[in-house]
Motif scaffolding. Structure first.
Motif, PDB file in Angstrom:
ATOM      1  N   THR A   1      40.793  40.069  47.585  1.00  0.00           N
ATOM      2  CA  THR A   1      39.711  39.890  48.564  1.00  0.00           C
ATOM      3  C   THR A   1      38.353  40.242  47.956  1.00  0.00           C
ATOM      4  OG1 THR A   1      40.117  42.123  49.433  1.00  0.00           O
ATOM      5  CG2 THR A   1      41.193  40.282  50.555  1.00  0.00           C
ATOM      6  N   ARG A   2      38.325  41.268  47.095  1.00  0.00           N
ATOM      7  CA  ARG A   2      37.069  41.641  46.446  1.00  0.00           C
ATOM      8  C   ARG A   2      36.568  40.509  45.552  1.00  0.00           C
ATOM      9  NH1 ARG A   2      38.731  45.628  43.632  1.00  0.00           N
ATOM     10  NH2 ARG A   2      38.667  47.152  45.315  1.00  0.00           N
ATOM     11  N   ALA A   3      37.499  39.850  44.876  1.00  0.00           N
ATOM     12  CA  ALA A   3      37.129  38.738  44.001  1.00  0.00           C
ATOM     13  C   ALA A   3      36.583  37.573  44.821  1.00  0.00           C
ATOM     14  CB  ALA A   3      38.337  38.287  43.190  1.00  0.00           C
ATOM     15  N   ILE A   4      37.172  37.315  45.989  1.00  0.00           N
ATOM     16  CA  ILE A   4      36.699  36.232  46.857  1.00  0.00           C
ATOM     17  C   ILE A   4      35.290  36.532  47.347  1.00  0.00           C
ATOM     18  CG2 ILE A   4      37.050  35.064  49.069  1.00  0.00           C
ATOM     19  CD1 ILE A   4      40.082  35.510  48.631  1.00  0.00           C
ATOM     20  N   VAL A   5      35.085  37.778  47.777  1.00  0.00           N
ATOM     21  CA  VAL A   5      33.768  38.175  48.257  1.00  0.00           C
ATOM     22  C   VAL A   5      32.733  38.003  47.153  1.00  0.00           C
ATOM     23  CG1 VAL A   5      32.372  40.120  49.044  1.00  0.00           C
ATOM     24  CG2 VAL A   5      34.645  39.735  50.022  1.00  0.00           C
ATOM     25  N   GLY A   6      33.112  38.332  45.928  1.00  0.00           N
ATOM     26  CA  GLY A   6      32.192  38.185  44.806  1.00  0.00           C
ATOM     27  C   GLY A   6      31.771  36.748  44.581  1.00  0.00           C
ATOM     28  N   GLN A   7      32.660  35.809  44.899  1.00  0.00           N
ATOM     29  CA  GLN A   7      32.342  34.391  44.678  1.00  0.00           C
ATOM     30  C   GLN A   7      31.276  33.868  45.627  1.00  0.00           C
ATOM     31  OE1 GLN A   7      35.690  31.552  43.693  1.00  0.00           O
ATOM     32  NE2 GLN A   7      36.890  33.275  44.447  1.00  0.00           N
ATOM     33  N   ILE A   8      31.158  34.469  46.794  1.00  0.00           N
ATOM     34  CA  ILE A   8      30.178  33.944  47.753  1.00  0.00           C
ATOM     35  C   ILE A   8      28.832  34.657  47.649  1.00  0.00           C
ATOM     36  CG2 ILE A   8      32.037  33.336  49.349  1.00  0.00           C
ATOM     37  CD1 ILE A   8      30.801  35.536  51.221  1.00  0.00           C
ATOM     38  N   ASP A   9      28.733  35.593  46.742  1.00  0.00           N
ATOM     39  CA  ASP A   9      27.467  36.302  46.580  1.00  0.00           C
ATOM     40  C   ASP A   9      26.531  35.487  45.681  1.00  0.00           C
ATOM     41  OD1 ASP A   9      25.551  38.196  46.823  1.00  0.00           O
ATOM     42  OD2 ASP A   9      26.503  39.675  45.510  1.00  0.00           O
ATOM     43  N   THR A  10      26.253  34.259  46.120  1.00  0.00           N
ATOM     44  CA  THR A  10      25.411  33.343  45.343  1.00  0.00           C
ATOM     45  C   THR A  10      24.452  32.619  46.280  1.00  0.00           C
ATOM     46  OG1 THR A  10      26.889  31.434  45.590  1.00  0.00           O
ATOM     47  CG2 THR A  10      27.315  32.933  43.728  1.00  0.00           C
ATOM     48  N   ARG A  11      23.405  32.082  45.702  1.00  0.00           N
ATOM     49  CA  ARG A  11      22.438  31.323  46.494  1.00  0.00           C
ATOM     50  C   ARG A  11      23.083  30.062  47.069  1.00  0.00           C
ATOM     51  NH1 ARG A  11      19.152  27.058  46.193  1.00  0.00           N
ATOM     52  NH2 ARG A  11      17.125  27.175  47.261  1.00  0.00           N
TER      53      ARG A  11
END
Length: 235
Positions: free
Chosen positions: A189-199
């Motif tokens: 889940t942490r990895a998924i959250v990291g993927q959406i931390d983009t413009r």
């Protein structure tokens, strides 16, 4: 007497012709009314089906929007500490959109293309039917533009190993609080959250959020029009 007989026969012939015309006209009107009833029944079926589709689309959209606050909090930097599982469910549910938009309008199109719209003898009902179908045409332009970008990104963000448990634990059309017994792997889940931390993810989210809000605003009045028309049609 011959003249009288000829006159009588002429009157009889004319009367027979007029009677034949009258019978033909009556049969034609009866046929048109039967055809009108058939068309109106088919139109009522089409609009009933369209209403059911639109209601489900609206319900799904309302469910999507239940998860917008979590995503807004994340993108605005207000989610601390991050509840990764809750946010992953929000990412998935916000993009959930299983229904293809499609209304069967073949009966109305047939009426228009064949020039038979005048078969609907009640002018007020005819106008109501025309308005109902015109209103349905307003949905696609509202719904289509905002769907693809977020949904395409969603497929790359959420692996199947996560989608399965979410589907099992979280009922359709429900808030996160209804997701009983859901326990997702924290590292995943942490990895998924990291993927959406983009413009790009933020832009896709904002587009979809605006589209859902617009859809919600447009679909309500359209459903009112469909209800009014169906009431006129006896449904």
């Amino acid at each position: 007497m011959p003249l009288l007989r000829i006159g009588t026969e002429a009157v009889a012939v004319v009367g027979s012709i007029l009677l034949a015309f009258s019978i033909d006209s009556w049969a034609e009107r009866r046929g048109e009314r039967a055809l009108e009833v058939d068309y109106l029944e088919r139109i009522a079926d089409e609009l009933t089906d369209a209403k059911a589709v639109l209601e489900e689309i609206r319900l799904e959209g309302s469910t999507n929007l239940l998860y917008a606050p979590d995503l807004n909090a994340f993108f605005d930097g207000r989610m601390a500490p991050v509840d990764h599982q809750r946010l992953v469910v929000a990412i998935y549910k916000f993009g959930l959109d299983p229904l293809e938009l499609g209304f069967d309008v073949s009966t109305f199109e047939d009426l228009v293309s064949t020039g038979r719209l005048g078969l609907i003898s009640d002018p007020d009902l005819r106008q109501a039917v025309q308005r109902a179908y015109a209103e349905l045409q307003r949905i696609a332009p509202v719904r289509d533009p905002y769907r693809d970008e977020y949904m395409a990104a969603l497929r790359s963000w959420i692996p199947r190993s996560v989608i399965g448990p979410i589907r099992s634990a979280c009922p359709n059309y429900s808030a996160y609080s209804a997701c009983s017994g859901l326990h997702l792997d924290e590292e995943t889940t942490r990895a998924i959250v990291g993927q959406i931390d983009t413009r790009e993810a933020l832009v896709a989210f904002r587009m979809r959020e605006q589209g859902l809000l617009t859809l919600s605003g447009v679909s309500g009045p359209i459903l009112v029009v469909l209800d009014q028309t169906l009431e006129r049609l006896g449904r």
